[in-house]
Design an enzyme around this catalytic site. Sequence first.
Site, mmCIF file in Angstrom:
data_model
loop_
_atom_site.group_PDB
_atom_site.id
_atom_site.type_symbol
_atom_site.label_atom_id
_atom_site.label_comp_id
_atom_site.label_asym_id
_atom_site.label_seq_id
_atom_site.Cartn_x
_atom_site.Cartn_y
_atom_site.Cartn_z
ATOM 1 C CE1 TYR A 60 5.075 -4.962 -8.737
ATOM 2 C CE2 TYR A 60 2.748 -4.241 -9.566
ATOM 3 C CZ TYR A 60 4.173 -4.050 -9.189
ATOM 4 O OH TYR A 60 4.451 -2.620 -9.145
ATOM 5 N N PRO A 206 1.384 5.594 -3.105
ATOM 6 C CG PRO A 206 -0.478 5.416 -4.014
ATOM 7 C CD PRO A 206 0.872 4.775 -3.924
#
Length: 283
Positions: A60, A206
């Site tokens: 990341y 999610p």
Amino acid sequence: MILETFRLGGELTVRRLGYGTAQLAGRGYWGPRGDRADALAVLRRAVERGVTLIDTADNYGPHLAEELIAGALYPYPADLVVATKGGVVRTSDSAWHITGRPEQLRAMCEASLRRLRTETIGLYQLHRLDPEVPLAEQLGTLGELRCEGKIRHIGLDTVTAGQLTKALDIAPIASVQNRFNLIDRESEAVLEVCEANGLAFLPWFPLADGALTGEAAAALDTVAARHGASKGQIALAWLLHRSPVLCPTPGTGSLAHLEENLDAAAIRLTEADLTALRRPALH
């Protein structure tokens, strides 16, 4: 009764609703998204709000998210578990290279230890299985790192139920991270294996990468209105109700969105809500 905590690896107690750092990086998880000060503030606020599980990855940024975590939170609270990942190398915002050879995994783990300024990573996840390297070699390397005290627990990312079952025969696996949310339940079989073996399931996307807010269906709107909540909050609450092993780590670079996400832990869905949010109602 909904459980607020989970014992990761059977011994590290974490709050089930955590925080993910992918959104601290720019588009394609490449480079910074915004000001460093804002990212540090979000990380610190997450911990102030009781988050004890932070999910990240060495690619990341790349490397940026791990460095931000250390910059914001080191020295770490005793109850904080930082979960990072290795096994993927980035060369651009759209190039992902799976690298699971033992020497590569070892080097990536040790680099993460340096960036995070820690001697032990609470949860180290194999970001992708390398099809060119025997699974036993990949997990064997992580097992060696665990024996050396550099990893406390081993996790897997994006696996099938069959791969997870095979992995459990090779090494002690503590967690899985697969895509799973209110409108994407293709990993139900993996969730069942996690439930049967007491493994944490950290669902990625999610909130369905934003799709929930635009296309989730009338049922989601109805339940959200009933609780005076946002659609995203209901989607997170549904994950917490769906299974006691689900530990969502929604990401954001916004303090306001962080507060909204974490407030979802207080929402208690009724049986009527859960019935409305079953798969048939979302199509």
